[in-house]
Scaffold this active site. Structure first.
Site, PDB file in Angstrom:
ATOM      1  N   ASN A   1       7.803 -25.322 -57.326  1.00 43.19           N
ATOM      2  CA  ASN A   1       6.913 -25.069 -56.195  1.00 43.19           C
ATOM      3  C   ASN A   1       7.565 -25.375 -54.854  1.00 43.19           C
ATOM      4  OD1 ASN A   1       4.387 -24.168 -57.408  1.00 43.19           O
ATOM      5  ND2 ASN A   1       4.610 -26.078 -58.538  1.00 43.19           N
TER       6      ASN A   1
ATOM      7  N   HIS B   1       6.344 -23.688 -51.822  1.00 49.03           N
ATOM      8  CA  HIS B   1       5.080 -23.057 -52.189  1.00 49.03           C
ATOM      9  C   HIS B   1       3.852 -23.745 -51.613  1.00 49.03           C
ATOM     10  CE1 HIS B   1       7.548 -20.606 -54.751  1.00 49.03           C
ATOM     11  NE2 HIS B   1       6.500 -19.957 -55.242  1.00 49.03           N
TER      12      HIS B   1
ATOM     13  N   HIS C   1       4.205 -12.503 -51.279  1.00 46.52           N
ATOM     14  CA  HIS C   1       4.324 -13.880 -51.757  1.00 46.52           C
ATOM     15  C   HIS C   1       5.698 -14.478 -51.424  1.00 46.52           C
ATOM     16  CE1 HIS C   1       4.110 -17.377 -54.323  1.00 46.52           C
ATOM     17  NE2 HIS C   1       5.168 -16.960 -54.978  1.00 46.52           N
TER      18      HIS C   1
ATOM     19  N   ARG D   1      -8.324 -14.072 -79.474  1.00 48.95           N
ATOM     20  CA  ARG D   1      -7.731 -15.416 -79.339  1.00 48.95           C
ATOM     21  C   ARG D   1      -6.214 -15.425 -79.419  1.00 48.95           C
ATOM     22  NH1 ARG D   1     -11.954 -16.732 -82.864  1.00 48.95           N
ATOM     23  NH2 ARG D   1     -13.810 -17.346 -81.707  1.00 48.95           N
TER      24      ARG D   1
ATOM     25  N   LYS E   1       3.256 -18.677 -67.989  1.00 54.57           N
ATOM     26  CA  LYS E   1       2.020 -18.735 -67.197  1.00 54.57           C
ATOM     27  C   LYS E   1       1.446 -17.333 -67.060  1.00 54.57           C
ATOM     28  CE  LYS E   1       2.604 -22.727 -64.144  1.00 54.57           C
ATOM     29  NZ  LYS E   1       2.644 -23.111 -62.727  1.00 54.57           N
TER      30      LYS E   1
ATOM     31  N   GLU F   1       3.954 -28.205 -66.863  1.00 56.72           N
ATOM     32  CA  GLU F   1       3.920 -28.688 -65.481  1.00 56.72           C
ATOM     33  C   GLU F   1       3.296 -30.064 -65.346  1.00 56.72           C
ATOM     34  OE1 GLU F   1       3.687 -25.797 -62.083  1.00 56.72           O
ATOM     35  OE2 GLU F   1       1.749 -26.720 -61.848  1.00 56.72           O
TER      36      GLU F   1
ATOM     37  N   GLU G   1      12.771 -16.030 -54.189  1.00 60.23           N
ATOM     38  CA  GLU G   1      12.559 -16.921 -55.349  1.00 60.23           C
ATOM     39  C   GLU G   1      13.908 -17.283 -55.986  1.00 60.23           C
ATOM     40  OE1 GLU G   1       9.713 -18.334 -56.251  1.00 60.23           O
ATOM     41  OE2 GLU G   1       8.065 -17.035 -55.606  1.00 60.23           O
TER      42      GLU G   1
ATOM     43  N   HIS H   1       1.846 -21.001 -50.055  1.00 61.88           N
ATOM     44  CA  HIS H   1       0.477 -20.677 -50.491  1.00 61.88           C
ATOM     45  C   HIS H   1      -0.520 -20.825 -49.347  1.00 61.88           C
ATOM     46  CE1 HIS H   1       1.494 -21.557 -54.982  1.00 61.88           C
ATOM     47  NE2 HIS H   1       1.595 -20.274 -54.723  1.00 61.88           N
TER      48      HIS H   1
ATOM     49  N   ARG I   1       8.527 -29.392 -63.821  1.00 60.23           N
ATOM     50  CA  ARG I   1       8.226 -27.995 -63.495  1.00 60.23           C
ATOM     51  C   ARG I   1       7.693 -27.840 -62.070  1.00 60.23           C
ATOM     52  NH1 ARG I   1       5.689 -23.211 -67.387  1.00 60.23           N
ATOM     53  NH2 ARG I   1       5.650 -21.622 -65.764  1.00 60.23           N
TER      54      ARG I   1
ATOM     55  N   LYS J   1      15.025 -21.291 -64.395  1.00 61.18           N
ATOM     56  CA  LYS J   1      13.608 -21.461 -64.736  1.00 61.18           C
ATOM     57  C   LYS J   1      13.436 -21.811 -66.211  1.00 61.18           C
ATOM     58  CE  LYS J   1       8.958 -19.800 -64.103  1.00 61.18           C
ATOM     59  NZ  LYS J   1       8.032 -18.760 -63.631  1.00 61.18           N
TER      60      LYS J   1
HETATM   61  N1  LIG Z   1       3.186 -16.098 -63.986  1.00 64.44           N
HETATM   62  C1  LIG Z   1       3.996 -16.647 -63.111  1.00 64.44           C
HETATM   63  O1  LIG Z   1       4.678 -17.614 -63.412  1.00 64.44           O
HETATM   64  C2  LIG Z   1       4.102 -16.069 -61.713  1.00 64.44           C
HETATM   65  C3  LIG Z   1       5.121 -16.497 -60.872  1.00 64.44           C
HETATM   66  C4  LIG Z   1       5.203 -15.904 -59.624  1.00 64.44           C
HETATM   67  C5  LIG Z   1       4.312 -14.925 -59.245  1.00 64.44           C
HETATM   68  N2  LIG Z   1       3.320 -14.547 -60.096  1.00 64.44           N
HETATM   69  C6  LIG Z   1       2.385 -13.509 -59.741  1.00 64.44           C
HETATM   70  O2  LIG Z   1       3.071 -12.266 -59.614  1.00 64.44           O
HETATM   71  C7  LIG Z   1       2.341 -11.438 -58.730  1.00 64.44           C
HETATM   72  C8  LIG Z   1       3.289 -10.774 -57.773  1.00 64.44           C
HETATM   73  O3  LIG Z   1       4.228 -10.024 -58.515  1.00 64.44           O
HETATM   74  P1  LIG Z   1       5.073  -8.878 -57.821  1.00 64.44           P
HETATM   75  O4  LIG Z   1       5.710  -9.416 -56.607  1.00 64.44           O
HETATM   76  O5  LIG Z   1       5.916  -8.281 -58.892  1.00 64.44           O
HETATM   77  O6  LIG Z   1       3.960  -7.883 -57.286  1.00 64.44           O
HETATM   78  P2  LIG Z   1       3.276  -6.591 -57.918  1.00 64.44           P
HETATM   79  O7  LIG Z   1       3.097  -6.701 -59.359  1.00 64.44           O
HETATM   80  O8  LIG Z   1       2.097  -6.332 -57.085  1.00 64.44           O
HETATM   81  O9  LIG Z   1       4.367  -5.462 -57.610  1.00 64.44           O
HETATM   82  C9  LIG Z   1       4.670  -5.158 -56.269  1.00 64.44           C
HETATM   83  C10 LIG Z   1       4.574  -3.663 -55.978  1.00 64.44           C
HETATM   84  O10 LIG Z   1       5.718  -3.001 -56.509  1.00 64.44           O
HETATM   85  C11 LIG Z   1       5.325  -1.899 -57.308  1.00 64.44           C
HETATM   86  N3  LIG Z   1       6.361  -1.763 -58.314  1.00 64.44           N
HETATM   87  C12 LIG Z   1       6.559  -2.556 -59.393  1.00 64.44           C
HETATM   88  N4  LIG Z   1       7.699  -2.200 -60.006  1.00 64.44           N
HETATM   89  C13 LIG Z   1       8.216  -1.167 -59.329  1.00 64.44           C
HETATM   90  C14 LIG Z   1       9.388  -0.371 -59.480  1.00 64.44           C
HETATM   91  N5  LIG Z   1      10.272  -0.623 -60.463  1.00 64.44           N
HETATM   92  N6  LIG Z   1       9.592   0.621 -58.603  1.00 64.44           N
HETATM   93  C15 LIG Z   1       8.724   0.853 -57.577  1.00 64.44           C
HETATM   94  N7  LIG Z   1       7.630   0.118 -57.388  1.00 64.44           N
HETATM   95  C16 LIG Z   1       7.379  -0.864 -58.254  1.00 64.44           C
HETATM   96  C17 LIG Z   1       3.971  -2.266 -57.803  1.00 64.44           C
HETATM   97  O11 LIG Z   1       3.246  -1.131 -58.175  1.00 64.44           O
HETATM   98  C18 LIG Z   1       3.373  -2.987 -56.608  1.00 64.44           C
HETATM   99  O12 LIG Z   1       2.867  -2.061 -55.705  1.00 64.44           O
HETATM  100  C19 LIG Z   1       1.290 -12.291 -58.049  1.00 64.44           C
HETATM  101  O13 LIG Z   1       0.024 -11.981 -58.556  1.00 64.44           O
HETATM  102  C20 LIG Z   1       1.709 -13.706 -58.422  1.00 64.44           C
HETATM  103  O14 LIG Z   1       0.604 -14.574 -58.523  1.00 64.44           O
HETATM  104  C21 LIG Z   1       3.214 -15.109 -61.316  1.00 64.44           C
HETATM  105 ZN   LIG Z   2       6.528 -18.054 -56.145  1.00 67.03          ZN
END
Ligand SMILES: NC(=O)c1ccc[n+]([C@@H]2O[C@H](COP(=O)([O-])OP(=O)(O)OC[C@H]3O[C@@H](n4cnc5c(N)ncnc54)[C@H](O)[C@@H]3O)[C@@H](O)[C@H]2O)c1
Ligand SMILES: [Zn+2]
Ligand SMILES: NC(=O)c1ccc[n+]([C@@H]2O[C@H](COP(=O)([O-])OP(=O)(O)OC[C@H]3O[C@@H](n4cnc5c(N)ncnc54)[C@H](O)[C@@H]3O)[C@@H](O)[C@H]2O)c1
Ligand SMILES: [Zn+2]
Lengths: 361, 361
Positions: A241, A244, A261, A117, A139, A233, A181, A248, A237, A223
């Site tokens: 988006n 987005h 993304h 938890r 999030k 949100e 972003e 999306h 907040r 942010k």
């Molecule tokens: N929680 C939130 O508020 C929030 C906001 C936006 C996006 N997200 C989420 O984030 C995710 C996308 O994140 P992302 O774009 O970081 O993608 P990801 O985590 O898939 O990373 C992208 C790629 O880069 C590689 N990688 C990561 N760091 C590296 C580095 N330093 N050197 C070389 N390669 C590296 C990873 O292995 C992966 O293949 C989605 O699932 C999305 O839903 C969450």
């Molecule tokens: Zn985004």
């Protein structure tokens, strides 16, 4: 090095942005009997030496792995990771460090949110997107087969360390995707950041350390500021988006393949800009400046779909409540607002305009 | 009918105890566009007619099912239920009603906690245990293969409706098992409730409506009071674990078969009482009164294990932090305290004494 304080109703924590954070990690962490790192094999292969450098011998953390890829952002892997924590006798005083991109961050945060938890965790985002966006704001979550991020928790980290050095190994396309972003951050709430990105695209894309540090910390500040005002949100907040709704929809229509993304969001921002032009919430001059800057951070990948399909996907957006569609419009540069009365016809028109740009590109 | 207000740092909600609540349910619920009920096929077969009676035609809720049994309290079923919510277009304004025993309540609460990062839910507990214990306090969760309730969230319901009529169909053994949690409530914090249960075992076990209403509402009041002071179990809330260190150990050693939770807790309370006698925190007279009353609410099922095995299981208890074992001792009747210095030798002695009672029984 810069530190941004996130302060919400339920949490308060620092986000540290700078170089060389990894090499001094150990003394930055709270002292705990057991520390677990969640990362991916790829990232660990590249960075474990630096990550572990500051840990005293005999105090090495246990390492849990999640393979890279959106298909691993699911409850079944959360369950496996939780079982690994349990078999390593993790308890409520254990600390989890999520070290990777947004997927590692979202899954790590969610794991920390629900293991016993809730246990403490730290974010060490390793992609630009994770540094400027996903690691901040609390999030966390996982996907369902039927939709992205449909499961999750709000659970803030104890702190975030965004080490710019990590970006050295990031593929160019991932860097650009994250920068969209940051552009979004500028357009919706920080005109200065936007102007900086407008003028310094080349330096930023060449990963100039100083330029990146400014872009990253300004994005985070934006942010943090928004989340501080509206953590869950219920209002403000939602401006995060911007781009987005259509973004999306594109991702969903492409089954989360082909576009990253951030790239989908870039297209989505172009559609939102066009809606802004149509509604007159942004002047043509400013809209064109934003459009040009978005394209400067491209190339944006092609994709094939119809406006109707995107409209359908947008109507299923998670942000909609009780059938009402919310849409974020730019108010010139540095400001945005959420409106609820966008008609299907308007949205189709904006999407059609965007799709014509896709064809041209 | 009695209403108890739960008031914690993060939530405030009423727990309504009484007869005929189901038949007036609709007007007691907040008005929402979409309402979902989570229940089990068995409970629905018995009670759906009453449950649905107050819903206007055209406003019937959608019903999701989870089979009865602890083996279904797992993330994989949460995922299935979440997918069902998604395919029924549940959104952030939807309401979930958890209608069943503690398992339905824990899974329903957890589902509501993580679906779209949190939607509202209502508890309608249908077992005595769920009415007096699990529906109140905001703990929700699921099991891992390696341990019970290792995954979960704190997520409070909007309200709880404990309809005593539901207990009419409850098997006798389930009723007794739940009453041990009420006895626990009396022993640790409500001497009046204990005395009432001591004197009225027969009426209570015959399910006298008035007696049950008093026992249930007093138990809830005790728990609401404790949780109001210490929501997240950093201190006082631990007294609710009276009887549970050894109780959980018995359940684990028996692989959660043979004994119901409340029955294992009853044995655990006997062990804790003996430790209290040994330490002098409770007089022999009072300890004997409690012991006799526990046995009055029996019979308690036999089981076979060794003190060492129970000690090992107790050492893996989730409440332990950084290797420290916490134990709840009775302070006469109506009071309890948490201590951290119980030695293995003492615990073995208390468990051995309890095991001798098991043999006698
Ligand atoms: N929680 C939130 O508020 C929030 C906001 C936006 C996006 N997200 C989420 O984030 C995710 C996308 O994140 P992302 O774009 O970081 O993608 P990801 O985590 O898939 O990373 C992208 C790629 O880069 C590689 N990688 C990561 N760091 C590296 C580095 N330093 N050197 C070389 N390669 C590296 C990873 O292995 C992966 O293949 C989605 O699932 C999305 O839903 C969450
Ligand atoms: Zn985004
Ligand atoms: N969240 C908390 O704070 C908390 C506290 C204590 C226990 N729990 C959890 O509660 C669960 C146990 O709850 P429980 O004892 O209610 O068990 P349960 O939910 O398994 O219900 C017991 C049995 O009674 C049946 N049943 C339920 N209502 C009935 C009715 N009105 N008539 C006839 N049959 C009925 C059920 O189908 C089931 O077979 C455990 O998983 C435990 O971990 C949670
Ligand atoms: Zn219990």
């Amino acid at each position: 090095m810069r530190t941004i304080q996130v302060k919400t109703e339920s949490a308060k924590y620092p986000v540290v942005v700078g170089s060389g954070l990894l090499s001094t990690l150990w003394r930055r962490l709270p002292k705990r009997n057991s520390i677990f790192v969640l990362t991916s094999p790829e990232i660990w292969a590249l960075w474990s030496k630096y990550f572990l450098a500051s840990f005293p011998k005999g105090n090495q953390p246990a390492v849990l792995f999640l393979p890279a890829g959106e298909q691993y952002k699911r409850l079944t892997y959360i369950e496996q990771l939780a079982s690994q924590l349990a078999s390593h006798h993790a308890d409520r005083s254990s600390l989890l460090v999520a070290f990777g991109g947004g997927i590692i961050g979202d899954i790590g945060g969610f794991l920390a949110a629900i293991y016993m938890r809730g246990i403490d965790y730290i974010q060490i985002p390793s992609t630009l997107l994770a540094q400027v966006d996903s690691s901040v704001g609390g999030k966390t979550g996982a996907n369902l087969a039927s939709g992205k991020n449909l499961i999750g928790s709000f659970h803030h980290p104890l702190s975030v360390f965004a080490d710019i050095d990590l970006l050295r190994t990031l593929p160019d396309r991932e860097l650009r995707a994250g920068l969209f972003e940051s552009l979004k951050a500028g357009v919706i709430r920080d005109a200065r950041l936007f102007r900086f990105m407008e003028r310094n695209a080349e330096t930023i894309l060449k990963r100039g350390n100083k330029a990146l540090e400014y872009v990253i910390s300004a994005s985070i500040r934006m942010k943090a500021d928004v989340v501080g005002i509206d953590e869950k949100e219920s209002g403000l907040r939602m401006i995060l988006n911007f781009g987005h709704t259509v973004g999306h929809a594109i991702e969903a229509a492409m089954h989360y393949r082909k576009l990253l993304h951030g790239e989908a969001v870039a297209w989505g921002m172009l559609a939102a800009l066009q809606l802004g032009r149509m509604r007159g919430t942004i002047s043509t001059t400013n809209a064109n400046r934003v459009e040009r800057t978005i394209l400067d951070y491209g190339p944006l990948p092609h994709f094939k779909t119809t406006a109707q399909r995107l409209l359908d996907a947008a109507s299923r957006d998670k942000k909609n409540r009780a059938g009402v569609r919310r849409f974020v419009l730019p108010q010139e540069i540095g400001n945005a607002s959420v409106i609820e009365n966008v008609t299907d016809t308007e949205l189709i028109a904006a999407i059609d305009w965007m799709l014509s740009k896709v064809k041209e590109s």
